[in-house]
Design an enzyme around this catalytic site. Structure first.
Site, PDB file in Angstrom:
ATOM      1  N   HIS A  99      -6.459 -12.360 -31.947  1.00 32.97           N
ATOM      2  CA  HIS A  99      -6.754 -13.256 -33.074  1.00 32.97           C
ATOM      3  C   HIS A  99      -8.213 -13.687 -33.108  1.00 32.97           C
ATOM      4  O   HIS A  99      -8.761 -13.920 -34.180  1.00 32.97           O
ATOM      5  CB  HIS A  99      -5.847 -14.485 -33.030  1.00 32.97           C
ATOM      6  CG  HIS A  99      -4.475 -14.189 -33.543  1.00 32.97           C
ATOM      7  ND1 HIS A  99      -3.493 -13.666 -32.736  1.00 32.97           N
ATOM      8  CD2 HIS A  99      -3.928 -14.298 -34.772  1.00 32.97           C
ATOM      9  CE1 HIS A  99      -2.400 -13.487 -33.457  1.00 32.97           C
ATOM     10  NE2 HIS A  99      -2.630 -13.858 -34.700  1.00 32.97           N
ATOM     11  N   GLY A 100      -8.822 -13.832 -31.971  1.00 33.34           N
ATOM     12  CA  GLY A 100     -10.213 -14.253 -32.012  1.00 33.34           C
ATOM     13  C   GLY A 100     -10.800 -14.418 -30.632  1.00 33.34           C
ATOM     14  O   GLY A 100     -10.078 -14.603 -29.644  1.00 33.34           O
TER      15      GLY A 100
END
Lengths: 477, 294
Positions: A326-327
């Site tokens: 996701h990041g």
């Protein structure tokens, strides 16, 4: 160009008319117009990243053919790892390089070594995590001989760049999408109607639910230190609905748009907040990513074949990788870790597949138990979302700490800003609508559909947030 | 295929028809109310002539109390300031005020140094409040000129009110329902157009005073000046207190400047640029003194 923008509202009908009226001769012309539209769609963010998309397409296309033409397993393996290495290399440079370098520098600084890390500060190409995984699934499937390499470059290009799924999924599989792009599509009234309904419902989720909740959630998260327990709880709940409305709304619009072109995409959400345990939640939330990790990471790592220890290890690995996907931030990793911890008791008791069927309600104890389980699962996921939303781990911990120790429950923020109790009512109505339609793809189809569609459009006009425009959250991934 | 397109077209037409009908009614009801400042000036203010009007953004709305000025100087004034706006909106408000047949001897223009030297005018956050008057050429031309991009939501609302009313649904549609029930309700200002911030402990950071130089580059300011000259209105530029800032104005002989940027004690600030209720009284009395004794 966002799905909830005016430019998309102009773009989509033009592509639709060109597709069915001008380029409807055969599947090649149909695919060609969709590729051009997809490249235009992608270039609206930054045309320079088109080169990356083209490169990724060429790389996976040729390496799949080379892999298939290889006579020995060793060569096949070389091609596979070369492709995976280059794909993940790009993802690494654009998305993770700065994070690793900065984390390493922080670690050294912690030990007293002064470092001055060189950061690239690159702009993250929109959708890179999605189309990289999309392409990886294809080459891995070729390697395991689940499918044969696609020789038609136009068909393959469309598989990679198809605009409804290009920037935020669902992450398609070659076994599902490629067969559909290899045949000429014929207009189907019912399918197109379903598509329109799904687009409208997706817009309601995004513009009415997610963006309204975002106004409140952003205000609370940005000023959590001055908020009381009630405001912080509501902020967390609203964020849970914001991210659900935002991402599932996007997926609905993507699926609906694709139906207009006669192509079905993988279902990405299945009413996840009605899950009775965390395992069920992950079978209903971002399904295309969860199943991707199951098929291409969990199972190759040994899955649940090697006993309990391996099962636990592999589960933790996929949740941590999922968080990291996701990041590039520790908050996402902790979010993944929390979900793995939630999963652990189910795994240890072999209960992770106990809620496979649909929820059946009646006037009995099982129904009460199911509702309590749903509420419990929602609370757990909401706590995890706090880490997902916070800018740092210390901020998330501070938020939770204040939420459970402040003990003030007056309507501090709730009563004096633009979204007050009506927002709570709006969310409750949304939950009821979803609950009573949980066996359907979207709530607008079925009996009296035109009344429901009219109400949905009226809700879009009267309740949608436009003047305080918000982008889709998952575009950043 | 044709059936699909026909249905979509028919449905779109139906929705636009109903939606525009509702939006039209919404603007009509709001236009008859006193909710926002422009509707208040039109429907809630009976007087035709004033000794002065105070025009500005939130600082204009909250720093000078026209009731106290009137009591002190025995005058008749009105506050036509609107929060979250800038000089372009002030110019529009002045034009609108005059177009209603109202007059004033003096204009107290409350400025901010940044806005005054800003050469580019853009649409302001609360300009949508004039949408009830979009059929008026003055308002339509303003929206048409100021809105950027392909779809000018406010300007095109002249022909399709659903655009502006749905875009600003929270700001226009719901208030119109409220206005329908309570047509005399005003949105955070009193019967003379004033608003005050409460007296609470502020959290402003302490520090030393520094100078900010400003200039008269804003085209809307020049237009206001020109309009005042044409209409024989005496222009007074008023600078409200800014915490730790001394605003330096270029010298001029065209208008009077009352600069209160540094006069206020710290405890009378509400935040860095707004005064609290006691601060308002302090500034208003100082203003009266200066305007009376040039």
């Amino acid at each position: 160009m966002f799905f909830n923008s005016l430019s998309f509202a102009i773009f989509l009908p033009i592509v639709f008319l060109l597709y069915w009226f001008v380029f409807n001769k055969n599947k090649t012309t149909q695919n060609a117009v969709l590729i051009v539209a997809s490249y235009y769609f992608y270039s609206c963010w930054d045309w320079r990243f088109l080169f990356l998309l083209v490169f990724s397409t060429l790389l996976d296309y040729f390496s799949a053919i080379m892999m298939e033409n290889s006579t020995t397993d060793k060569k096949r393996k070389i091609w596979l790892w070369l492709t995976i290495g280059i794909n993940l290399g790009f993802l690494g440079v654009f998305k993770y390089y700065d994070f690793f370098v900065q984390s390493f520098a922080d670690l050294l600084n912690g030990f007293g070594f002064q470092t001055n890390p060189v950061l690239l500060k690159l702009i993250l190409p929109v959708g890179i995590s999605f189309y990289t995984f999309h392409g990886l699934s294809y080459v891995i499937d070729i390697y395991y001989k689940r499918i044969t390499a696609e020789r038609n470059f136009i068909d393959y290009s469309l598989f990679v760049s198809y605009f409804p799924l290009l920037v935020a999924g669902p992450i398609e599989r070659a076994t599902h999408l490629l067969p559909q792009v290899k045949i000429k599509r014929h207009f189907n009234f019912e399918k197109a109607k379903e598509g329109v309904y799904q687009i409208i419902w997706g817009l309601v989720k995004k513009v009415v639910i997610a963006d309204s909740c975002a106004t409140y959630a952003n205000a609370v998260f940005d000023n959590y230190e001055s908020m009381n327990s009630l405001s912080l709880m509501l902020g967390a709940v609203y964020f849970a609905f914001q991210i659900y409305g935002d991402f599932s709304g996007y997926s609905d619009i993507a699926l609906g748009t694709s139906k207009l072109f006669g192509i079905d995409l993988l279902k990405n959400f299945n009413y996840p907040y009605f899950s009775r345990d965390i395992a069920e939640f992950w079978r209903r939330w971002h399904i295309s990513l969860s199943s991707w990790f199951r098929d291409y990471l969990y199972i190759p790592l040994g899955g649940s074949q090697g006993g309990m220890w391996m099962k636990v290890r592999n589960t933790f690995i996929i949740f941590l990788v999922s968080g990291f996907w996701h990041g590039a931030n520790w908050t996402f990793i902790i979010w993944g870790l929390l979900n793995a911890i939630y999963f652990l008791p189910l795994l240890l008791r072999n209960k992770n597949r106990s809620n496979m069927g649909e929820i059946e309600m009646g006037w009995n104890f099982n129904s009460v138990k199911a509702i309590l389980n749903i509420l419990g699962t929602f609370v757990l996921t909401t706590v995890a979302w706090i880490f997902f939303r916070a800018n740092s781990i210390s901020e998330a911990i501070g938020y939770i700490q204040k939420m459970v120790t402040d003990f003030h429950f007056d309507s501090q923020y709730l009563s004096n800003e633009r979204y007050n109790f009506e927002l709570l009512l709006l969310v409750l109505v949304f939950v009821f609508v979803e609950w009573f339609n949980r066996s359907k793809v979207e709530p607008l189809s079925g009996k009296a559909s035109w009344i429901k569609v009219t109400l949905a459009i009226m809700a879009l006009l009267a309740l949608g947030v436009y003047s305080d425009y918000k982008e889709f959250i998952y575009f950043q991934f | 295929m044709k059936k699909f397109i026909n249905k979509i077209a028919l449905y779109t037409f139906f929705i636009l028809l109903i939606g525009n009908g509702i939006a039209f009614l919404s603007l009509y009801v709001l236009g008859k109310s006193q909710l926002y400042k422009n509707q208040f000036v039109k429907n809630g203010v009976k007087e035709k002539h004033f000794d002065y009007v105070v025009l500005g953004s939130s600082t204009g709305l909250t720093t000078l109390d026209t009731k106290l000025i009137d009591k002190t100087l025995n005058t008749s004034g009105l506050n036509i300031s609107m929060d979250d706006t800038s000089l372009s909106s002030h110019y529009l408000m002045l034009q609108y005020f005059l177009s209603l047949g109202k007059t004033t001897d003096q204009l107290i223009l409350c400025v901010t140094p940044g806005d005054l030297q800003n050469p580019v005018n853009e649409l302001n956050n609360n300009d949508y409040r004039f949408l009830t008057e979009v059929q008026d050429t003055l308002i339509y031309n303003y929206y048409d000129r100021m809105e950027q991009g392909g779809l000018k939501v406010l300007a095109y609302s002249k022909f399709m009110p659903i655009l502006g009313v749905s875009y600003y649904n929270n700001e226009l549609f719901y208030p119109s329902l409220y206005a329908f029930l309570k047509p005399n309700k005003r949105n955070r200002f009193d019967d003379k157009g004033n608003f005050t911030y409460p007296q609470i402990k502020n959290n402003i950071e302490k520090g030393i005073v520094s100078n900010i130089e400003t200039s008269y580059l804003n085209p809307s300011f020049l237009k206001i000046k020109k309009l005042c000259k044409q209409k024989g209105i005496d222009l007074v530029v008023y600078q409200s207190p800014i915490y730790r800032k001394n605003v330096v104005f270029p010298t001029n002989e065209d208008f009077k400047i009352i600069n209160h940027s540094t006069i206020l004690p710290e405890e009378l600030f509400y935040d860095n640029i707004h005064v609290n209720s006691k601060g308002r009284t302090f500034c208003t009395l100082a203003f009266c003194k200066e305007i009376k004794n040039p």
